[in-house]
Motif scaffolding. Structure first.
Motif, PDB file in Angstrom:
ATOM      1  N   ARG A 319       0.829  -1.209   0.000  1.00  0.00           N
ATOM      2  CA  ARG A 319       0.000   0.000   0.000  1.00  0.00           C
ATOM      3  C   ARG A 319       0.861   1.256   0.000  1.00  0.00           C
ATOM      4  NH1 ARG A 319      -4.472  -1.548   4.708  1.00  0.00           N
ATOM      5  NH2 ARG A 319      -4.729  -3.750   4.108  1.00  0.00           N
ATOM      6  N   GLN A 330      -4.942   6.862  -1.426  1.00  0.00           N
ATOM      7  CA  GLN A 330      -4.516   5.545  -0.954  1.00  0.00           C
ATOM      8  C   GLN A 330      -4.501   4.608  -2.153  1.00  0.00           C
ATOM      9  OE1 GLN A 330      -7.724   5.890   2.072  1.00  0.00           O
ATOM     10  NE2 GLN A 330      -6.305   4.749   3.388  1.00  0.00           N
ATOM     11  N   ARG A 371     -12.385   4.553   4.370  1.00  0.00           N
ATOM     12  CA  ARG A 371     -13.133   3.371   4.796  1.00  0.00           C
ATOM     13  C   ARG A 371     -13.419   2.455   3.622  1.00  0.00           C
ATOM     14  NH1 ARG A 371     -17.644   5.732   9.147  1.00  0.00           N
ATOM     15  NH2 ARG A 371     -16.122   6.503  10.694  1.00  0.00           N
ATOM     16  N   ILE A 374     -10.214   0.530   2.686  1.00  0.00           N
ATOM     17  CA  ILE A 374      -9.920  -0.599   3.576  1.00  0.00           C
ATOM     18  C   ILE A 374     -10.823  -1.783   3.254  1.00  0.00           C
ATOM     19  CG2 ILE A 374      -9.979  -1.401   5.960  1.00  0.00           C
ATOM     20  CD1 ILE A 374      -7.593   0.363   5.272  1.00  0.00           C
ATOM     21  N   ILE A 377      -9.708  -3.396  -0.036  1.00  0.00           N
ATOM     22  CA  ILE A 377      -8.420  -4.096   0.054  1.00  0.00           C
ATOM     23  C   ILE A 377      -8.640  -5.591   0.278  1.00  0.00           C
ATOM     24  CG2 ILE A 377      -6.510  -4.470   1.658  1.00  0.00           C
ATOM     25  CD1 ILE A 377      -5.853  -2.426  -0.348  1.00  0.00           C
TER      26      ILE A 377
END
Length: 390
Positions: A319, A330, A371, A374, A377
């Protein structure tokens, strides 16, 4: 997997930034009980380098924080040798030569020498006038300059260059970014997210010029390839990095884009490993030099496993993250030119992008959507696991 069996007498780690500290920490976490010596060139305690272009240029521009408190090293029995420069390696004698004249023996050597800022071409007139940002001393000079300068020109539209540009613009400086490529952050962002970031920076008043080359750095700013000028009190060069492989090369270790290693960080010499920005790792079946804290943490666990005979950690996509003013980026996974992309707008200034190749999810990128990033991912990591075990 080959292991060392009985632990060697000592592990010496050359380089006391994130990579070196992570290697020492993970060795202790894995139960390694022998001596660990962490050698660093800088005098002060190891500090957070990624923050130099982020938090440390925002607001009151606070100094970078230590990675660990001094007590941590005492508690973990990690010996610090700070302000110490290693000048050579005698692989046969397993000895390091020190600039101060002494020597240091090792059982296992871990090279965590990092990377240096890539220099502007020597033929570029006035190249030496450009500032760089790589370590604490660079940050001190840059942060002081931002307090009394009115304008900044940044050569390079990558992550660090744009982070500095955004911070300078928020401080009221007139900012110009010059990028030779046709879009921003070509190595790290897919075009859809890059285009939005470009628009936001321009909306904030940053003059971004794409597909433009620099012909010279002057006391007044920049001369561009087409002969035009950019007025600036300060010029920052942010054109990438070069792995610091001098020690490895002089010792006869193979180096390409970094010190070549296997998937456990082991070099051609079974007693020498490499980690972090200086290392060219075999990861997910390809050799890569991935400059990120996440990559460093994974590599540290892999080396610790190799030295203690434990199972290697499961490979996962690395990441990256970037704060550019109010923009939070991100990223995880590969950026490939032929990938199929699907972008979802979550809110007015919030996006999530998925990239696919041959029907497989290969990357997740998010803008102002931590959020959702994540959550996504998990999709990327599970897909990778399925493909590796198929």
């Amino acid at each position: 997997m080959d292991t060392f069996g009985a632990y060697p007498q000592s592990v010496v780690i050359v380089g006391a930034s994130h990579a070196g500290v992570a290697a020492a920490t993970e060795l202790r976490n894995a139960g390694y009980e022998s001596e660990i010596i962490l050698v660093g060139e800088e005098e002060g305690m190891p500090y957070h380098r990624p923050h130099l272009s982020k938090d440390c240029l925002a607001g009151e521009m606070p100094a970078p924080k230590p990675i660990r408190p001094e007590s941590f090293y005492d508690e973990r029995m990690i010996t610090l040798r700070l302000g110490t420069c290693v000048t050579g390696i005698d692989r046969r004698a397993k000895t390091l030569f020190l600039a101060e004249g002494g020597r240091l023996s090792y059982g296992v050597l871990i090279l965590a020498t990092g990377a240096s800022a890539r220099s502007l071409p020597a033929v570029l007139q006035g190249a030496e006038r450009a500032a760089i940002l790589r370590d604490k001393s660079d940050w001190e000079a840059l942060s002081n300059a931002l307090l009394d300068k009115a304008s900044l020109a940044v050569i390079g539209g990558g992550l660090i260059g744009l982070e500095v540009a955004a911070a300078a613009r928020e401080r009221g400086l007139s900012v110009t970014v010059v990028e030779a490529a046709p879009r921003l952050m070509m190595r790290t962002l897919y075009p859809e997210i890059a285009a939005y970031v470009l628009g936001e920076h321009r909306h904030k008043g940053i003059d971004i010029r794409l597909g433009v080359t620099v012909a010279g750095v002057t006391e007044q700013g920049l001369t561009l390839g087409d002969g035009s000028k950019v007025d600036a009190d300060l010029v920052l060069s942010s054109v990438g990095s070069e792995p610091r492989t001098d020690l490895a090369t002089a010792a006869g270790l193979p180096c390409s884009n970094g010190v070549d290693t296997d998937a456990c960080g082991r070099t051609a010499d079974p007693s020498i490993f490499a980690i972090g920005d200086c290392a060219h790792w075999d990861h997910q079946g390809a050799s890569t030099r991935h400059e990120s804290v996440a990559a460093t943490q994974f590599q540290a666990r892999a080396i610790a496993a190799a030295l203690t005979g434990k199972s290697a950690p499961v490979q996962i996509p690395f990441r990256l993250w970037s704060f550019q003013g109010k923009l939070r980026l991100q990223m995880s996974g590969q950026v490939l030119p032929d990938a199929e992309t699907r972008i979802e707008q979550l809110e007015e200034n919030s996006f999530l992008l998925r990239a696919f190749q041959d029907g497989n999810l290969i990357a997740i990128q998010a803008l102002n959507a931590p959020r959702s990033f994540i959550a996504a991912i998990g999709e990327l990591e599970s897909g990778l696991t399925d493909r590796m075990t198929a």
